[in-house]
Scaffold this motif. Structure first.
Motif, PDB file in Angstrom:
ATOM      1  N   PHE A 195      -6.937   1.199   1.699  1.00 25.36           N
ATOM      2  CA  PHE A 195      -6.818   0.852   0.277  1.00 25.36           C
ATOM      3  C   PHE A 195      -5.611   1.515  -0.389  1.00 25.36           C
ATOM      4  O   PHE A 195      -5.423   1.390  -1.603  1.00 25.36           O
TER       5      PHE A 195
ATOM      6  N   ARG B 105      -5.283   5.420   4.541  1.00 24.60           N
ATOM      7  CA  ARG B 105      -6.469   4.600   4.260  1.00 24.60           C
ATOM      8  C   ARG B 105      -6.057   3.160   3.966  1.00 24.60           C
ATOM      9  O   ARG B 105      -4.975   2.910   3.425  1.00 24.60           O
TER      10      ARG B 105
ATOM     11  N   THR C 281     -17.896   7.398  -7.138  1.00 25.23           N
ATOM     12  CA  THR C 281     -16.609   6.689  -7.071  1.00 25.23           C
ATOM     13  C   THR C 281     -16.783   5.187  -7.223  1.00 25.23           C
ATOM     14  O   THR C 281     -16.021   4.526  -7.926  1.00 25.23           O
TER      15      THR C 281
HETATM   16  P1  CMP Z   1      -9.958   8.531  -6.946  1.00 20.46           P
HETATM   17  O1  CMP Z   1     -10.895   9.628  -7.284  1.00 20.46           O
HETATM   18  O2  CMP Z   1      -8.844   8.307  -7.921  1.00 20.46           O
HETATM   19  O3  CMP Z   1      -9.324   8.784  -5.497  1.00 20.46           O
HETATM   20  C1  CMP Z   1      -8.840   7.732  -4.692  1.00 20.46           C
HETATM   21  C2  CMP Z   1      -9.230   6.385  -5.204  1.00 20.46           C
HETATM   22  O4  CMP Z   1      -9.162   5.343  -4.268  1.00 20.46           O
HETATM   23  C3  CMP Z   1     -10.674   6.416  -5.650  1.00 20.46           C
HETATM   24  O5  CMP Z   1     -10.782   7.166  -6.837  1.00 20.46           O
HETATM   25  C4  CMP Z   1     -10.971   4.911  -5.745  1.00 20.46           C
HETATM   26  O6  CMP Z   1     -10.648   4.376  -7.024  1.00 20.46           O
HETATM   27  C5  CMP Z   1     -10.008   4.284  -4.732  1.00 20.46           C
HETATM   28  N1  CMP Z   1     -10.726   3.676  -3.606  1.00 20.46           N
HETATM   29  C6  CMP Z   1     -10.672   2.399  -3.231  1.00 20.46           C
HETATM   30  N2  CMP Z   1     -11.429   2.181  -2.150  1.00 20.46           N
HETATM   31  C7  CMP Z   1     -11.988   3.355  -1.814  1.00 20.46           C
HETATM   32  C8  CMP Z   1     -12.896   3.785  -0.785  1.00 20.46           C
HETATM   33  N3  CMP Z   1     -13.378   2.935   0.127  1.00 20.46           N
HETATM   34  N4  CMP Z   1     -13.260   5.084  -0.745  1.00 20.46           N
HETATM   35  C9  CMP Z   1     -12.787   5.980  -1.649  1.00 20.46           C
HETATM   36  N5  CMP Z   1     -11.928   5.629  -2.657  1.00 20.46           N
HETATM   37  C10 CMP Z   1     -11.541   4.332  -2.743  1.00 20.46           C
END
Ligand code: CMP
Length: 142
Positions: free
Chosen positions: A58, A56, A92
């Motif tokens: 990010f 991904r 999220t």
């Molecule tokens: P978490 O549940 O810790 O799992 C992955 C993390 O990536 C999520 O929480 C978010 O904090 C972070 N993140 C950043 N951008 C995205 C996105 N577009 N979709 C999902 N998670 C994201």
């Protein structure tokens, strides 16, 4: 059914001294903390935990953020714990999180979103085992 789920209080929420407030939400909702510790993840640990997101866009920012300071990791046990914790956390993206949820109250952005929680029972098992040995879990009988 009684389930176990895995939870992280992320570096942003630890830095802002929200550990106690977040534990209060879990306990007030009837979830029991059956294991907990503070850890400062290495890059390798963060990359391994989030391996499913490695492609991904990010991913780099996620690993960088998750290693930026200590986190609290805990195992929550209770009725429907996986879904219950997801409801306590909210969406999220805090901009989409319902009022009264942890992300609405404590998260600044989708990247720095205060908490993580397992999205399903299978991932809960994997995530718990990533951080805790079986003998570190303390099931409650009362
Ligand atoms: P978490 O549940 O810790 O799992 C992955 C993390 O990536 C999520 O929480 C978010 O904090 C972070 N993140 C950043 N951008 C995205 C996105 N577009 N979709 C999902 N998670 C994201």
């Amino acid at each position: 059914a009684i389930e176990r789920t895995f939870s992280i209080i992320k570096p942003d929420a630890v830095a802002k001294n929200h550990i106690g407030a977040i534990y209060n939400r879990f306990e007030s909702a009837g979830l029991k903390i059956i294991a907990a510790k503070m850890v400062h993840l290495t890059k390798e640990q963060a990359e391994g935990f989030y391996a499913e997101h490695s492609e991904r866009p990010f991913f780099g920012a996620l690993v960088s953020f998750m290693t930026s300071g200590p986190i609290m990791v805990q195992v929550l046990e209770g009725e429907n714990a996986v879904l219950a914790n997801r409801e306590i956390m909210g969406a999220t993206n805090p901009a989409q999180a319902a009022r009264g949820t942890l992300r609405a109250d404590y998260a600044a952005s989708i990247d720095e979103n205060a908490v993580h929680g397992s999205d399903a029972l299978a991932s809960a098992e994997r995530e718990i085992a990533y951080f805790f040995a079986a003998d570190e879990l303390c099931p409650r009988t009362r």
